[in-house]
Design a protein around this motif. Structure first.
Motif, PDB file in Angstrom:
ATOM      1  N   UNK A 252      -1.083  11.901  14.793  1.00  0.00           N
ATOM      2  CA  UNK A 252      -1.637  10.544  14.627  1.00  0.00           C
ATOM      3  C   UNK A 252      -1.507  10.020  13.197  1.00  0.00           C
ATOM      4  N   UNK A 253      -0.917  10.830  12.323  1.00  0.00           N
ATOM      5  CA  UNK A 253      -0.733  10.443  10.923  1.00  0.00           C
ATOM      6  C   UNK A 253       0.744  10.559  10.573  1.00  0.00           C
ATOM      7  N   UNK A 254       1.309   9.498  10.023  1.00  0.00           N
ATOM      8  CA  UNK A 254       2.722   9.491   9.629  1.00  0.00           C
ATOM      9  C   UNK A 254       2.833   9.344   8.116  1.00  0.00           C
ATOM     10  N   UNK A 255       3.660  10.189   7.506  1.00  0.00           N
ATOM     11  CA  UNK A 255       3.932  10.110   6.076  1.00  0.00           C
ATOM     12  C   UNK A 255       5.323   9.500   5.915  1.00  0.00           C
ATOM     13  N   UNK A 256       5.364   8.241   5.511  1.00  0.00           N
ATOM     14  CA  UNK A 256       6.609   7.470   5.509  1.00  0.00           C
ATOM     15  C   UNK A 256       7.371   7.559   4.199  1.00  0.00           C
ATOM     16  N   UNK A 257       6.752   8.166   3.175  1.00  0.00           N
ATOM     17  CA  UNK A 257       7.410   8.243   1.872  1.00  0.00           C
ATOM     18  C   UNK A 257       7.426   6.896   1.172  1.00  0.00           C
ATOM     19  N   UNK A 258       8.105   6.825   0.051  1.00  0.00           N
ATOM     20  CA  UNK A 258       8.245   5.553  -0.665  1.00  0.00           C
ATOM     21  C   UNK A 258       9.073   4.591   0.168  1.00  0.00           C
ATOM     22  N   UNK A 259       8.647   3.335   0.200  1.00  0.00           N
ATOM     23  CA  UNK A 259       9.313   2.322   1.010  1.00  0.00           C
ATOM     24  C   UNK A 259       9.591   1.072   0.178  1.00  0.00           C
ATOM     25  N   UNK A 260      10.655   0.335   0.507  1.00  0.00           N
ATOM     26  CA  UNK A 260      10.903  -0.939  -0.182  1.00  0.00           C
ATOM     27  C   UNK A 260       9.743  -1.906   0.047  1.00  0.00           C
ATOM     28  N   UNK A 261       9.611  -2.840  -0.880  1.00  0.00           N
ATOM     29  CA  UNK A 261       8.507  -3.794  -0.804  1.00  0.00           C
ATOM     30  C   UNK A 261       8.536  -4.585   0.500  1.00  0.00           C
ATOM     31  N   UNK A 262       9.709  -4.906   0.984  1.00  0.00           N
ATOM     32  CA  UNK A 262       9.811  -5.669   2.236  1.00  0.00           C
ATOM     33  C   UNK A 262       9.248  -4.858   3.403  1.00  0.00           C
ATOM     34  N   UNK A 263       9.512  -3.560   3.399  1.00  0.00           N
ATOM     35  CA  UNK A 263       8.993  -2.702   4.464  1.00  0.00           C
ATOM     36  C   UNK A 263       7.468  -2.606   4.386  1.00  0.00           C
ATOM     37  N   UNK A 264       6.936  -2.518   3.190  1.00  0.00           N
ATOM     38  CA  UNK A 264       5.477  -2.494   3.017  1.00  0.00           C
ATOM     39  C   UNK A 264       4.863  -3.781   3.549  1.00  0.00           C
ATOM     40  N   UNK A 265       5.501  -4.886   3.267  1.00  0.00           N
ATOM     41  CA  UNK A 265       5.004  -6.178   3.765  1.00  0.00           C
ATOM     42  C   UNK A 265       4.937  -6.181   5.287  1.00  0.00           C
ATOM     43  N   UNK A 266       5.980  -5.672   5.939  1.00  0.00           N
ATOM     44  CA  UNK A 266       5.994  -5.644   7.406  1.00  0.00           C
ATOM     45  C   UNK A 266       4.901  -4.722   7.957  1.00  0.00           C
ATOM     46  N   UNK A 267       4.701  -3.589   7.301  1.00  0.00           N
ATOM     47  CA  UNK A 267       3.662  -2.659   7.748  1.00  0.00           C
ATOM     48  C   UNK A 267       2.275  -3.275   7.602  1.00  0.00           C
ATOM     49  N   UNK A 268       2.047  -3.972   6.490  1.00  0.00           N
ATOM     50  CA  UNK A 268       0.752  -4.629   6.286  1.00  0.00           C
ATOM     51  C   UNK A 268       0.517  -5.714   7.330  1.00  0.00           C
ATOM     52  N   UNK A 269       1.554  -6.447   7.676  1.00  0.00           N
ATOM     53  CA  UNK A 269       1.409  -7.533   8.651  1.00  0.00           C
ATOM     54  C   UNK A 269       0.902  -7.011   9.984  1.00  0.00           C
ATOM     55  N   UNK A 270       1.317  -5.792  10.367  1.00  0.00           N
ATOM     56  CA  UNK A 270       0.928  -5.256  11.657  1.00  0.00           C
ATOM     57  C   UNK A 270      -0.283  -4.350  11.638  1.00  0.00           C
ATOM     58  N   UNK A 271      -0.728  -3.959  10.434  1.00  0.00           N
ATOM     59  CA  UNK A 271      -1.873  -3.049  10.338  1.00  0.00           C
ATOM     60  C   UNK A 271      -3.181  -3.812  10.457  1.00  0.00           C
ATOM     61  N   UNK A 272      -4.139  -3.210  11.131  1.00  0.00           N
ATOM     62  CA  UNK A 272      -5.454  -3.829  11.279  1.00  0.00           C
ATOM     63  C   UNK A 272      -6.384  -3.469  10.123  1.00  0.00           C
ATOM     64  N   UNK A 273      -6.207  -2.239   9.569  1.00  0.00           N
ATOM     65  CA  UNK A 273      -7.108  -1.750   8.535  1.00  0.00           C
ATOM     66  C   UNK A 273      -6.303  -1.160   7.376  1.00  0.00           C
ATOM     67  N   UNK A 274      -6.820  -1.353   6.161  1.00  0.00           N
ATOM     68  CA  UNK A 274      -6.180  -0.809   4.968  1.00  0.00           C
ATOM     69  C   UNK A 274      -7.157   0.136   4.290  1.00  0.00           C
ATOM     70  N   UNK A 275      -6.712   1.382   4.042  1.00  0.00           N
ATOM     71  CA  UNK A 275      -7.578   2.413   3.479  1.00  0.00           C
ATOM     72  C   UNK A 275      -7.106   2.808   2.089  1.00  0.00           C
ATOM     73  N   UNK A 276      -8.025   2.823   1.117  1.00  0.00           N
ATOM     74  CA  UNK A 276      -7.663   3.254  -0.239  1.00  0.00           C
ATOM     75  C   UNK A 276      -8.900   3.798  -0.939  1.00  0.00           C
ATOM     76  N   UNK A 277      -8.919   5.119  -1.169  1.00  0.00           N
ATOM     77  CA  UNK A 277     -10.075   5.753  -1.805  1.00  0.00           C
ATOM     78  C   UNK A 277      -9.784   5.962  -3.291  1.00  0.00           C
ATOM     79  N   UNK A 278      -9.773   4.884  -4.060  1.00  0.00           N
ATOM     80  CA  UNK A 278      -9.473   4.969  -5.486  1.00  0.00           C
ATOM     81  C   UNK A 278     -10.634   5.604  -6.242  1.00  0.00           C
TER      82      UNK A 278
END
Length: 379
Positions: A252-278
């Motif tokens: 249930x967890x995918x490690x996609x590695x470094x991605x181009x900015x355009x790919x990140x944009x597409x992933x964000x568009x389809x994601x419902x939740x954003x997680x960041x434990x800074x």
């Protein structure tokens, strides 16, 4: 008007905020002064690289004097001298530079005295490490203090960073907060996948990806349809991959590695939740205001993060997302579960999008920066 952007390395694809200034400030009328030049120049700008230059024989003779003098006068030896200083001054004159914007406070140390000698207003932009980890070095703190009177103005991506500088006696009367921002016309919501989570960032201590992974596993024990995609690489990646297997969530967890900015944009568009434990790492390094969180909000994601650095200045708890204390793994798991099981995550995502449009539109922020530069120069 021609502006000089001073940065540590050019060109780095991940430094979208700096690249935007290079490409667009004052209609793209810019040149670049950098510490290192890696050969990529997508904006076709005149470039002056400070490092990697051969030391002129006459400079080698006087180097001990200038290194000592600069330490005594400026509290730093980062300043160019001799032929390097003359060549840089000639570069700025040849391109009719009228203002210098140093990206990161540490870069301003190298150019502020020369700017003053050439009667060029110098500004700096604090973004994170330069106003957190760097302050652990007393020499840099003292150099910052001596530099401030030489600057025409100071910017920071969050009030947290200005407050952090002030606690160390580093202040400027013309200091203001202007976030890096995001292109809200390109980063926008798409068709959201139910229970889809995304984490974007380097696998380093400051991002605490292992905490995010374990909290997700705990929060979704009885939510088998929940998914988490990680974007990024770094020294903690292998450990997190192993932990996903140990926790039984590798499917249930995918490690996609470094991605181009355009790919990140597409992933964000389809994601419902954003997680960041800074978190603040062991060397005192912090975020400023993470660009990824601003992009996630623009994409209509519900953000689950920490009360760290400038993040609370962006995420409104209970309205656009959820925040917990740093290193609170149990609380982070509870927050993820609350986000995933709320009645209407779409409404919270819409509120996040509206806040991003109002506060983080980079076109508006760029105009605000230009106006601030011009106003300070007139003064």
């Amino acid at each position: 008007m021609r502006a000089c952007i001073a940065t540590s390395e050019y060109h780095l694809g991940g430094e979208t905020f700096i690249n935007r200034h290079i490409a667009e400030l004052f209609g793209g009328q810019t040149v670049v002064v950098c510490g290192r030049f890696n050969g990529a120049n997508p904006y076709e700008k005149p470039v002056f690289a400070r490092r990697g230059r051969r030391l002129h024989p006459s400079d080698a003779v006087v180097a001990p004097y200038w290194l000592l003098r600069n330490r005594l006068v400026h509290a730093t030896s980062r300043l160019p001298f001799g032929s390097a200083k003359r060549d840089l001054a000639a570069f700025l004159r040849a391109h009719d530079v009228r203002v210098i914007l140093a990206e990161f406070g540490t870069q301003a140390l190298a150019v502020a005295p020369l700017g003053q000698e050439l009667d060029l207003p110098v500004f700096t932009y604090f973004r994170g490490t330069d106003a957190s980890k760097a302050l652990g070095d007393r020499r840099i703190v003292e150099a910052y203090r001596r530099m401030m009177p030489r600057l025409a103005g100071v910017f920071a991506v969050s009030q947290f960073l200005l407050d952090n500088l002030a606690r160390h006696g580093v202040t400027h009367p013309a200091a203001r907060v202007i976030p890096s921002g995001v292109d809200v016309r390109r980063f926008k919501p798409g068709e959201k996948r139910p229970l889809s989570c995304l984490a974007v960032g380097r696998f380093v201590e400051k991002k605490a990806p292992d905490t995010t992974l374990r909290a997700f596993a705990e929060a979704t024990r009885d939510l088998p349809e929940a998914r988490l995609d990680f974007v990024g690489d770094g020294p903690l990646l292998a450990r997190c991959r192993a932990a996903a297997d140990e926790l039984g969530v590798a499917d249930r967890v995918a490690f996609l590695g470094a991605q181009p900015h355009e790919r990140v944009r597409d992933l964000l568009a389809g994601a419902q939740f954003f997680l960041q434990h800074s978190v603040t790492d062991r060397q005192g390094n912090t975020e400023g205001l993470p660009t990824a969180i601003q992009e996630a909000m623009a994409a209509g994601c519900v953000v689950v993060s920490t009360r760290h650095a400038g993040i609370p200045e962006a995420v409104v708890e209970g309205e656009t997302g959820y925040l917990v204390e740093e290193h609170d793994a149990a609380g982070f798991a509870d927050a993820i579960r609350a986000a995933l099981t709320q009645a209407d995550p779409g409404a919270m995502g819409e509120t996040a999008r509206a806040r991003a449009e109002a506060r983080f539109d980079n076109a508006r922020l760029l105009a605000e920066l230009e106006a601030a530069l011009l106003a300070a120069m007139r003064r």
